[in-house]
Design a protein around this motif. Structure first.
Motif, PDB file in Angstrom:
ATOM      1  N   GLY A 101      -0.676  19.414  -0.378  1.00 32.45           N
ATOM      2  CA  GLY A 101      -1.314  18.713  -1.478  1.00 32.45           C
ATOM      3  C   GLY A 101      -2.422  17.827  -0.949  1.00 32.45           C
ATOM      4  N   THR A 102      -3.023  17.078  -1.851  1.00 31.86           N
ATOM      5  CA  THR A 102      -4.024  16.102  -1.446  1.00 31.86           C
ATOM      6  C   THR A 102      -3.363  14.738  -1.426  1.00 31.86           C
ATOM      7  N   TYR A 103      -3.511  14.058  -0.328  1.00 33.32           N
ATOM      8  CA  TYR A 103      -2.861  12.771  -0.137  1.00 33.32           C
ATOM      9  C   TYR A 103      -3.879  11.642  -0.305  1.00 33.32           C
TER      10      TYR A 103
ATOM     11  N   ILE B 275       0.842  -1.183   0.000  1.00 35.96           N
ATOM     12  CA  ILE B 275       0.000   0.000   0.000  1.00 35.96           C
ATOM     13  C   ILE B 275       0.885   1.244   0.000  1.00 35.96           C
ATOM     14  N   GLY B 276       0.523   2.190  -0.826  1.00 42.97           N
ATOM     15  CA  GLY B 276       1.298   3.422  -0.915  1.00 42.97           C
ATOM     16  C   GLY B 276       0.487   4.634  -0.560  1.00 42.97           C
ATOM     17  N   TRP B 277       1.182   5.670  -0.136  1.00 39.62           N
ATOM     18  CA  TRP B 277       0.595   7.006   0.001  1.00 39.62           C
ATOM     19  C   TRP B 277       1.120   7.852  -1.151  1.00 39.62           C
ATOM     20  N   TYR B 278       0.224   8.590  -1.763  1.00 44.19           N
ATOM     21  CA  TYR B 278       0.539   9.417  -2.920  1.00 44.19           C
ATOM     22  C   TYR B 278       0.123  10.851  -2.646  1.00 44.19           C
ATOM     23  N   ARG B 279       0.813  11.773  -3.254  1.00 45.16           N
ATOM     24  CA  ARG B 279       0.473  13.192  -3.118  1.00 45.16           C
ATOM     25  C   ARG B 279       0.179  13.757  -4.497  1.00 45.16           C
ATOM     26  N   GLN B 280      -0.877  14.529  -4.551  1.00 47.34           N
ATOM     27  CA  GLN B 280      -1.227  15.202  -5.800  1.00 47.34           C
ATOM     28  C   GLN B 280      -1.362  16.690  -5.550  1.00 47.34           C
ATOM     29  N   THR B 281      -0.769  17.454  -6.432  1.00 46.31           N
ATOM     30  CA  THR B 281      -0.931  18.905  -6.413  1.00 46.31           C
ATOM     31  C   THR B 281      -1.580  19.314  -7.729  1.00 46.31           C
ATOM     32  N   PRO B 282      -2.197  20.488  -7.755  1.00 41.06           N
ATOM     33  CA  PRO B 282      -2.951  20.892  -8.946  1.00 41.06           C
ATOM     34  C   PRO B 282      -2.153  20.764 -10.235  1.00 41.06           C
ATOM     35  N   GLY B 283      -2.747  20.108 -11.193  1.00 35.92           N
ATOM     36  CA  GLY B 283      -2.140  19.973 -12.511  1.00 35.92           C
ATOM     37  C   GLY B 283      -1.091  18.892 -12.625  1.00 35.92           C
ATOM     38  N   LYS B 284      -0.885  18.146 -11.551  1.00 38.97           N
ATOM     39  CA  LYS B 284       0.165  17.129 -11.585  1.00 38.97           C
ATOM     40  C   LYS B 284      -0.411  15.749 -11.292  1.00 38.97           C
ATOM     41  N   GLU B 285       0.359  14.745 -11.652  1.00 43.68           N
ATOM     42  CA  GLU B 285      -0.045  13.378 -11.394  1.00 43.68           C
ATOM     43  C   GLU B 285       0.178  13.016  -9.919  1.00 43.68           C
ATOM     44  N   HIS B 286      -0.415  11.903  -9.536  1.00 43.50           N
ATOM     45  CA  HIS B 286      -0.156  11.388  -8.195  1.00 43.50           C
ATOM     46  C   HIS B 286       1.310  10.961  -8.099  1.00 43.50           C
ATOM     47  N   ALA B 287       1.975  11.441  -7.072  1.00 39.75           N
ATOM     48  CA  ALA B 287       3.382  11.104  -6.862  1.00 39.75           C
ATOM     49  C   ALA B 287       3.499  10.217  -5.629  1.00 39.75           C
ATOM     50  N   LEU B 288       4.217   9.106  -5.775  1.00 42.21           N
ATOM     51  CA  LEU B 288       4.403   8.211  -4.643  1.00 42.21           C
ATOM     52  C   LEU B 288       5.253   8.881  -3.563  1.00 42.21           C
TER      53      LEU B 288
END
Length: 114
Positions: free
Chosen positions: A91-93, A34-47
């Motif tokens: 960001g949104t996690y 299971i991973g946690w990812y962060r997304q900021t506006p205009g970008k992909e989910h980053a691990l």
């Protein structure tokens, strides 16, 4: 069945800490990293971090030494403890399987003020 439910985000000052929680459907929890990812506006989910089925943890370079990920089998929960937060951590996690295979949940927003 809802697979992923994230919570624990909020507004925190730089240098502060937050703990994010992810409730995972049991069948998924047992079988997948299971991973946690962060997304900021205009970008992909980053691990950001991931935890293996036996607890082995991996961290992205930009959070090493500041974030900790762990899982608890009894509750099918995965936590991300974040400390020494920086504004760039905002960001949104989201949580998901490693190499995301499930629909994304609603996420939890983290805002780090300078």
């Amino acid at each position: 069945q809802v697979q992923l439910v994230e919570s624990g985000g909020g507004v925190v000052q730089a240098g502060g800490s937050l703990r994010l929680s992810c409730r995972v459907a049991q069948v998924t929890f047992r079988q997948y990293d299971i991973g946690w990812y962060r997304q900021t506006p205009g970008k992909e989910h980053a691990l950001v971090a991931r935890v293996g089925t036996y607890g082995a943890a991996y961290y992205a370079d930009f959070v090493k030494g500041r974030f900790s990920i762990f899982r608890e089998s009894a509750s099918s929960m995965v936590w991300l403890h974040m400390s020494n937060l920086e504004p760039e951590d905002s960001g949104t996690y989201y949580c998901n399987t490693y190499r995301p295979s499930l629909p994304w949940g609603q996420g939890t927003q983290v805002i780090v003020s300078s």
